[in-house]
Write an enzyme that holds these catalytic residues in place. Structure first.
Site, PDB file in Angstrom:
ATOM      1  N   LYS A  78       1.741   7.828 -12.273  1.00  0.00           N
ATOM      2  CA  LYS A  78       1.060   6.624 -11.791  1.00  0.00           C
ATOM      3  C   LYS A  78       1.397   5.436 -12.689  1.00  0.00           C
ATOM      4  CE  LYS A  78      -3.638   5.049 -10.589  1.00  0.00           C
ATOM      5  NZ  LYS A  78      -5.056   5.464 -10.502  1.00  0.00           N
ATOM      6  N   SER A 152      -6.788   4.619  -6.164  1.00  0.00           N
ATOM      7  CA  SER A 152      -5.640   3.838  -6.572  1.00  0.00           C
ATOM      8  C   SER A 152      -4.399   4.673  -6.886  1.00  0.00           C
ATOM      9  CB  SER A 152      -5.994   2.988  -7.800  1.00  0.00           C
ATOM     10  OG  SER A 152      -6.340   3.801  -8.905  1.00  0.00           O
ATOM     11  N   SER A 176     -10.269   7.517  -7.650  1.00  0.00           N
ATOM     12  CA  SER A 176      -8.864   7.163  -7.449  1.00  0.00           C
ATOM     13  C   SER A 176      -7.901   8.340  -7.405  1.00  0.00           C
ATOM     14  CB  SER A 176      -8.409   6.185  -8.536  1.00  0.00           C
ATOM     15  OG  SER A 176      -9.024   4.937  -8.362  1.00  0.00           O
TER      16      SER A 176
END
Length: 454
Positions: A78, A152, A176
């Site tokens: 990420k 996210s 997330s």
């Protein structure tokens, strides 16, 4: 030549250790799939093709190859965690395009275990929202590219669900990991506080953000968790029969759970009951103030992350979110609201070992330029479909998203498992029982849909 794309991390690592395949062959196959499919999915901000192949060769030359738990396994990271030699943009035009000098501790642990980082994945700006789009790209759900992958950790989830990597690294401050995992049919676990190194941002959203794995199987999630944590997940010992509460109630007043998601939780409860667990309907005593507490922490965390950035380069929704959060910072930093929430919920978890809920309240929003839309519209859309994840970041307790069932569209559905501190192993055990008794399709058939549309 045997293709290793679509294989699990467990299978790939075993084959590399036994020298049935080289790390370069594995990585090259996954890079080819990324090149072929990511234009439709939007999982990656940057792909490290040449660097990944060179690092695969370095893994092959290691003296301890036969002992590496993730030998030659491609992994995506990420884009809010540092990867040596790459910039960390956090989905924003306001962040510096400066290469990191060293890996984040979680990335370092993956590499030490033999994993190869193939790229950094798209996130919404400053990882604020439950949809992933912005100046660096839009991450779509591989099962339904008209829908967002979630956020996210949306790019990481999309990469795994599309078979571009077998596992990916993400993090979870208000859902997330669990939100995109639920959208994309993946297994994930948000660990309890202090189990896996955090260091996600300044203050980790007041200690709410935790790093964790995204995978297609419970075995892969367990393996990656063990590497990240440095030890086997806690909580596997103890009674095999668990006391499980099933709740279909949204913690957020005014938000209801749609029928397919409620049905998935009921069906999962039936599976666990037939497996011998004591299952009953019971709602946690969520306080009426939970929505305000969640909003205060959500916005205040963004206010901290936005410090020092050029506000003119931030999107309007992020600027508004941070501005609201600055008003909450002083009250949030004391931790008093979180302490009250834990005290209120602890008696419930003294009576029950695990809470089972729907993972989401409804399907994800359309894949669209949400970063160009107003703050209130984003907040309403996020809250309407993902109200069930934030309480467990506020408490700091472990929680999982596990695929279970399908939506009318054919996209995956999912349930959430929540436990007391230190129960990560118990949650993974229950997830494994769900997987064994109701197996799910692991990889979205993107290439089949492409062929059908040709």
């Amino acid at each position: 030549m045997t293709s290793w794309v679509g294989r699990t991390a467990v299978e790939i690592a075993a084959a590399v250790r036994e020298k049935r395949v080289t790390p370069r062959e594995v990585v090259a196959g996954h890079l080819a799939r990324i090149e072929r499919l990511d234009g439709r999915v939007g999982a990656f901000r940057t792909v490290r093709a040449e660097a990944a192949l060179a690092e695969a060769d370095e893994v092959a030359a290691r003296d301890d190859l036969g002992e590496l738990p993730l030998a030659g396994v491609p992994v995506a990271v990420k884009d809010n965690l540092a990867v040596r030699g790459e910039s960390t943009r956090v989905g924003s035009a306001a962040t510096p395009d400066t290469p990191a000098e060293r890996d984040h501790e979680t990335v370092a642990r993956l590499r030490a275990a033999g994993a190869v980082v193939v790229g950094l994945t798209n996130v919404p700006e400053l990882c604020v929202f439950g949809t992933t789009e912005g100046v660096h790209g839009t991450a779509r759900n591989p099962w339904d590219p008209t829908r967002t992958a979630g956020g996210s950790s949306g790019g990481s989830a999309a990469a795994v669900a599309a078979g571009m990597v077998p596992i990916a690294l993400g993090n979870d401050g208000m859902g997330s990991l669990r939100i995109p995992a639920a959208n994309c049919g993946l297994v994930t676990i948000k660990p309890g506080h202090g189990v896996i190194p955090a260091g996600v941002s300044d203050g980790d959203w007041f200690g709410m953000s935790e790093n964790g794995p995204l995978a297609t199987t419970v075995a892969d999630a367990r393996l990656m968790f063990t590497v990240l944590a440095g030890s086997e997940p806690a909580g596997r010992e103890g009674p095999t029969t668990r006391r499980i509460a099933v709740s279909l109630r949204s913690p957020l007043a005014g938000v209801t759970v749609a029928r397919p998601y409620a049905a998935a939780a009921r069906d999962a409860a039936g599976v666990l009951m037939r497996a011998g667990h004591r299952v009953r309907r019971a709602d946690p005593p969520y306080p009426a103030s939970l929505g305000v507490t969640a909003l205060a922490h959500w916005t205040a965390g963004t206010a901290v992350d936005a410090r020092g950035l050029d506000r003119r380069s931030l999107t309007r929704r992020t600027r508004v979110h941070a501005a609201i959060g600055r008003r909450w910072e002083h009250s949030v930093v004391t931790g008093a609201a979180r302490d009250r929430l834990r005290s209120r919920l602890e008696p419930f978890f003294a009576e029950y070992d695990v809470l089972l809920t729907p993972a989401l309240a409804r399907r994800s929003p359309k894949a669209a330029p949400w970063h160009e839309r107003g703050w209130l519209r984003n907040v309403v859309a996020n809250s309407a479909y993902s109200p069930l994840t934030p309480p467990w970041n506020l408490t700091g307790w472990p929680a999982m998203s596990v695929p279970f069932g399908t939506l009318p569209s054919g996209a995956p559905c999912a349930v959430q498992l929540v436990g007391r501190p230190g129960s990560e192993g118990a949650l993974l055990d229950l997830a494994e029982q769900l997987e064994q008794r109701r197996p799910w399709q692991r990889i979205a058939p993107l290439e089949e849909s492409e062929a059908a549309g040709a």
